[in-house]
Design a protein around this motif. Structure first.
Motif, PDB file in Angstrom:
ATOM      1  N   VAL A  44     -49.476 -61.576 -69.475  1.00 54.23           N
ATOM      2  CA  VAL A  44     -48.597 -62.689 -69.111  1.00 54.23           C
ATOM      3  C   VAL A  44     -47.457 -62.148 -68.256  1.00 54.23           C
ATOM      4  O   VAL A  44     -46.947 -61.056 -68.497  1.00 54.23           O
ATOM      5  CB  VAL A  44     -48.056 -63.448 -70.347  1.00 54.23           C
ATOM      6  N   PRO A  45     -47.057 -62.908 -67.239  1.00 53.54           N
ATOM      7  CA  PRO A  45     -46.050 -62.410 -66.305  1.00 53.54           C
ATOM      8  C   PRO A  45     -44.641 -62.307 -66.877  1.00 53.54           C
ATOM      9  O   PRO A  45     -43.852 -61.492 -66.403  1.00 53.54           O
ATOM     10  CB  PRO A  45     -46.096 -63.396 -65.147  1.00 53.54           C
ATOM     11  N   GLY A  49     -32.984 -63.926 -72.193  1.00 50.10           N
ATOM     12  CA  GLY A  49     -33.687 -64.862 -71.320  1.00 50.10           C
ATOM     13  C   GLY A  49     -35.058 -64.344 -70.947  1.00 50.10           C
ATOM     14  O   GLY A  49     -35.645 -63.535 -71.660  1.00 50.10           O
ATOM     15  N   ARG A  50     -35.555 -64.756 -69.815  1.00 51.85           N
ATOM     16  CA  ARG A  50     -36.893 -64.382 -69.367  1.00 51.85           C
ATOM     17  C   ARG A  50     -36.906 -62.945 -68.847  1.00 51.85           C
ATOM     18  O   ARG A  50     -36.031 -62.545 -68.085  1.00 51.85           O
ATOM     19  CB  ARG A  50     -37.322 -65.343 -68.266  1.00 51.85           C
ATOM     20  N   ALA A  51     -37.919 -62.170 -69.263  1.00 51.14           N
ATOM     21  CA  ALA A  51     -38.070 -60.791 -68.800  1.00 51.14           C
ATOM     22  C   ALA A  51     -39.479 -60.602 -68.241  1.00 51.14           C
ATOM     23  O   ALA A  51     -40.442 -61.191 -68.735  1.00 51.14           O
ATOM     24  CB  ALA A  51     -37.834 -59.812 -69.950  1.00 51.14           C
ATOM     25  N   LEU A  52     -39.576 -59.810 -67.212  1.00 46.85           N
ATOM     26  CA  LEU A  52     -40.852 -59.517 -66.584  1.00 46.85           C
ATOM     27  C   LEU A  52     -41.779 -58.824 -67.577  1.00 46.85           C
ATOM     28  O   LEU A  52     -41.383 -57.887 -68.270  1.00 46.85           O
ATOM     29  CB  LEU A  52     -40.618 -58.612 -65.370  1.00 46.85           C
ATOM     30  N   GLY A  53     -43.027 -59.300 -67.655  1.00 50.24           N
ATOM     31  CA  GLY A  53     -44.040 -58.642 -68.488  1.00 50.24           C
ATOM     32  C   GLY A  53     -44.516 -57.386 -67.791  1.00 50.24           C
ATOM     33  O   GLY A  53     -45.266 -57.448 -66.819  1.00 50.24           O
ATOM     34  N   THR A  54     -44.052 -56.255 -68.261  1.00 49.76           N
ATOM     35  CA  THR A  54     -44.331 -55.010 -67.544  1.00 49.76           C
ATOM     36  C   THR A  54     -45.811 -54.667 -67.516  1.00 49.76           C
ATOM     37  O   THR A  54     -46.300 -54.168 -66.508  1.00 49.76           O
ATOM     38  CB  THR A  54     -43.520 -53.835 -68.131  1.00 49.76           C
ATOM     39  N   SER A  55     -46.554 -54.931 -68.593  1.00 50.38           N
ATOM     40  CA  SER A  55     -47.982 -54.604 -68.577  1.00 50.38           C
ATOM     41  C   SER A  55     -48.709 -55.446 -67.524  1.00 50.38           C
ATOM     42  O   SER A  55     -49.611 -54.949 -66.843  1.00 50.38           O
ATOM     43  CB  SER A  55     -48.611 -54.767 -69.961  1.00 50.38           C
ATOM     44  N   ALA A  88     -47.403 -56.595 -64.669  1.00 54.87           N
ATOM     45  CA  ALA A  88     -47.036 -56.064 -63.347  1.00 54.87           C
ATOM     46  C   ALA A  88     -47.708 -54.718 -63.070  1.00 54.87           C
ATOM     47  O   ALA A  88     -48.237 -54.494 -61.973  1.00 54.87           O
ATOM     48  CB  ALA A  88     -45.515 -55.932 -63.243  1.00 54.87           C
ATOM     49  N   ILE A  89     -47.710 -53.835 -64.051  1.00 61.72           N
ATOM     50  CA  ILE A  89     -48.318 -52.513 -63.864  1.00 61.72           C
ATOM     51  C   ILE A  89     -49.817 -52.649 -63.633  1.00 61.72           C
ATOM     52  O   ILE A  89     -50.380 -52.017 -62.728  1.00 61.72           O
ATOM     53  CB  ILE A  89     -48.007 -51.596 -65.061  1.00 61.72           C
ATOM     54  N   CYS A  90     -50.474 -53.495 -64.435  1.00 64.49           N
ATOM     55  CA  CYS A  90     -51.921 -53.678 -64.265  1.00 64.49           C
ATOM     56  C   CYS A  90     -52.251 -54.331 -62.927  1.00 64.49           C
ATOM     57  O   CYS A  90     -53.291 -54.034 -62.332  1.00 64.49           O
ATOM     58  CB  CYS A  90     -52.502 -54.472 -65.435  1.00 64.49           C
TER      59      CYS A  90
END
Length: 149
Positions: A33-34, A41-47, A49-51
């Protein structure tokens, strides 16, 4: 090669991951999930983005083992000793928990306690719409456990 929440990510990390996957390591992801809801608040889904970067570089898809995936749903069912079709998956992200519920025949319940509000859940199409949307987890007892009350 397993990718999860990794806020300390660097280009050196990307190069190491690329080398492993390019040499044949299977790519696994904790989540697909992004964004995640955090206390700030909202945070970037690192997995996610990396994938996405690794897929662009290697053309290999990550196998998701966490939310949302059939593997996570089966694991929860096994740990709880409950059939998937008797489970309710409750969460604040229509792209995560609602999709997780749809990997089986589980009840999909959205709660508006995170960064997503009722319109975000209602905007989902077809099978990705939740069965119920609650204003908070405090409603679970009233709505799900005692529906006739």
């Amino acid at each position: 090669f397993y990718v999860g929440w990794y806020r300390e990510f660097t280009m050196e990390s990307l190069e190491a991951a690329y080398d492993a996957v390019a040499k044949g390591a299977t790519l696994y992801s904790a989540s697909n999930v992004p964004f995640f809801a955090t206390s700030g608040g909202r945070a970037l889904g690192t997995s996610f983005a990396i994938c996405a970067m690794l897929k662009a570089l290697t053309r290999k898809e990550a196998k998701v083992l966490g939310k949302p995936s059939a593997e996570a749903l089966k694991s929860a069912s096994g740990r709880l000793g409950a059939p998937i079709e008797k489970m309710a998956i409750v969460g604040d992200d229509p792209l995560c928990e609602i999709r997780l519920a749809r990997y089986g025949d589980s009840l999909a319940v959205g709660v508006t306690t995170g960064v997503n509000k009722r319109p975000h859940f209602e905007a989902q199409k077809g099978k990705f719409r939740p069965d119920r949307v609650l204003e908070g987890v405090s409603e679970i007892d009233r709505v799900l456990l005692r529906p006739s009350a």
